[in-house]
Design an enzyme around this catalytic site. Structure first.
Site, PDB file in Angstrom:
ATOM      1  N   GLU A 221       0.875  -1.175   0.000  1.00 33.30           N
ATOM      2  CA  GLU A 221       0.000   0.000   0.000  1.00 33.30           C
ATOM      3  C   GLU A 221       0.906   1.217   0.000  1.00 33.30           C
ATOM      4  OE1 GLU A 221      -3.038  -0.022  -0.526  1.00 33.30           O
ATOM      5  OE2 GLU A 221      -3.432  -2.144  -0.273  1.00 33.30           O
ATOM      6  N   CYS A 255      -2.420   9.091   2.854  1.00 31.63           N
ATOM      7  CA  CYS A 255      -1.946   8.580   1.564  1.00 31.63           C
ATOM      8  C   CYS A 255      -2.929   8.824   0.435  1.00 31.63           C
ATOM      9  CB  CYS A 255      -1.604   7.096   1.670  1.00 31.63           C
ATOM     10  SG  CYS A 255      -2.997   6.064   2.187  1.00 31.63           S
TER      11      CYS A 255
END
Length: 508
Positions: A221, A255
């Site tokens: 990720e 993010c």
């Protein structure tokens, strides 16, 4: 900030023994048991319930997250995943029976989910609770053991979880390794069955390279520059509010935070005003005094963000102030930004928002497609057709229409990147799938052996014709007549065989 906690690091020499202990725990097969998994998941839920105050205090110390933000964006997300898994684990663990072709009408064909083994889970600092425990819930649910490596930057949270995890979870199957680069490098030298890493693409490439040496499966990720496209018909007031909510949450250290905005030239000033109005509405005239606005995690990241702003040739339309003592950076809007600007060369990961102008929606789509595939993309438009067009013609880990961040909170949706922004996805059922190997299983009996003669040598020309007929497939509608015809033929064959030979013994 004063009175910062000191990181309690794991002795590197103990890491091999820790991994070996978990390897023995997995080989004991205890994690294969449904009740064991449920017990560990309930313990994880109890950890959250009994330590909510301590957890929220740790997040406040590390990132100055206010209680409401930390609860909404971290605590509630984890609790939602854990409860979802508790409610559905029995169904997920059950064999997934699949359709049978002509040659397997009398066989049992199914997919069995099995654990990989011992997993390394390397957790970031920006959402340490959410990412650590959402992924851990999936790891437990799928029957794995796990070494958890939290970020050394989230010091208070790392120390707290190093204390709590051994109290609530089986120490023979779950362990914490705290520390910095030395501990991370030592862990990557160990052999794991699966590695999950959440962080930057730069470090993700290092993890992927280490995993490739042993062909270890991975889930990465990462991140990237998540764009916002504001179409001509967008509601500017709502767009400004929701863009700045997504950008200012956790002081931009998300993010999937909006990284830059693409809008038409004639819309820019109206959008800037809506964004400025929103910041004042959320945090007052001076966000530094707001109890609801976060701080940058550490001095190195603070200096990087200040350097990006100072190196930009754009115009600061709002904000721009900072304080190195408290690592405060004001929400900042930068206009007149070009694709070559310093702000556009890397993921910002802070409260700086470049606003670029384009001549048309097609130009915005082309701009996004020329860059790396982002972890998220946001489209503001009142037209469903416009949204679907942008979504279809671009690629991103996830996309949200007329809002930001929310797709990551939907447990039913997979969360993950594509290309430079990640490999694989998780959350809820997708976590169970991500940390499980889907093993194909075929089970058959030993009766009715004469039906298998067609596949055994010797192969005559007539047998070849029968094989060719049996194995040939033609394109058809899933609702076409051949489906029903084959069903009735199969039933007729079974009826004739049963009448002639009776039921096979393995059916009793």
């Amino acid at each position: 900030m004063a009175d910062e906690p000191v990181l309690e690091a794991t002795d590197v020499s103990q890491i091999p023994a820790t991994v070996a202990r978990l390897r023995d725990g997995f080989r004991s097969h205890v994690t294969l048991d449904y009740e064991y998994r449920m017990r560990q998941l309930r313990n994880l839920k109890r950890l959250l319930e009994e330590n909510q105050v301590k957890i929220l205090e740790a997040l406040k110390l590390d990132l100055n997250k206010c209680k409401s933000e930390a609860f909404m964006m971290e605590f509630a997300q984890v609790m939602g995943d854990v409860v979802d898994i508790l409610n559905n684990l029995a169904d997920w663990m059950a064999p997934n029976h699949r359709p049978r072709d002509l040659l397997n009408k009398f066989n049992s064909v199914y997919i069995q989910s099995e654990p990989y083994g011992v997993i390394l889970n390397m957790v970031p600092w920006n959402y340490p609770l959410q990412i650590m425990l959402c992924s851990l819930a999936g790891i437990i649910a799928s029957g794995n053991c796990c070494v958890i490596k939290p970020s050394e930057f989230a010091v208070a949270f790392s120390n707290l979880m190093a204390e709590l995890i051994p109290k609530y979870l089986d120490q023979e199957c779950f362990a914490m390794v705290t520390g910095a680069l030395e501990q991370s490098e030592a862990l990557l030298k160990e052999r794991f069955d699966f590695i999950m890493f959440t962080g930057s693409p730069v470090v993700g490439k290092i993890v992927m390279r280490e995993a490739a040496a042993t062909l270890t499966p991975i889930l990465l990720e990462l991140g990237g520059k998540s764009p916002v496209i504001v179409a001509k018909d967008a509601n500017m007031e709502v767009a400004g509010r929701r863009i700045m909510w997504g950008k200012c949450m956790n002081s931009g250290q998300t993010c999937i935070a909006p990284d830059y905005v693409l809008c038409l030239k004639e819309q820019r000033d109206k959008l800037v005003e809506a964004c400025k109005k929103t910041v004042t509405e959320f945090y007052g005239e001076d966000p530094k005094e707001s109890p609801d606005y976060g701080r940058i995690i550490q001095s190195r990241h603070f200096q990087r963000l200040v350097g990006l702003l100072e190196g930009s040739k754009g115009t600061v339309a709002y904000g721009g102030t900072s304080d190195p003592q408290t690592r405060y950076i004001q929400p900042t809007l930068v206009t007149d930004v070009t694709p070559e600007d310093k702000l556009m060369q890397e993921e910002i990961f802070g409260p700086l928002l470049p606003i670029l102008t384009v001549d048309s929606l097609d130009d915005a789509i082309d701009f996004v497609n020329k860059g790396e595939k982002p972890l998220a993309m946001y489209v503001f438009t009142e037209s469903r057709a416009t949204f679907e067009r942008v979504s279809k013609l671009t690629s991103a880990g996830g996309v949200t229409h007329n809002d930001t961040l929310l797709h990551a909170g939907a447990t039913a949706l997979p969360f993950g990147g594509v290309g430079n922004s990640g490999v694989g996805a998780y959350r809820g059922k997708h976590s169970f799938d991500a940390f499980s190997h889907s093993k194909g299983v075929l089970s058959t009996g030993t009766g009715l052996e004469f039906l298998n003669n067609m596949r055994y040598p010797p192969f005559t020309s007539s047998k070849f014709n029968r094989i060719k007929w049996a194995l040939s497939k033609t394109e058809r509608s899933s609702r076409g007549p051949w489906r029903m015809i084959m069903l009735f033929l199969s039933i007729a064959v079974v009826a004739v065989v049963v009448q002639m030979y009776g039921l096979p013994s393995w059916l009793y």
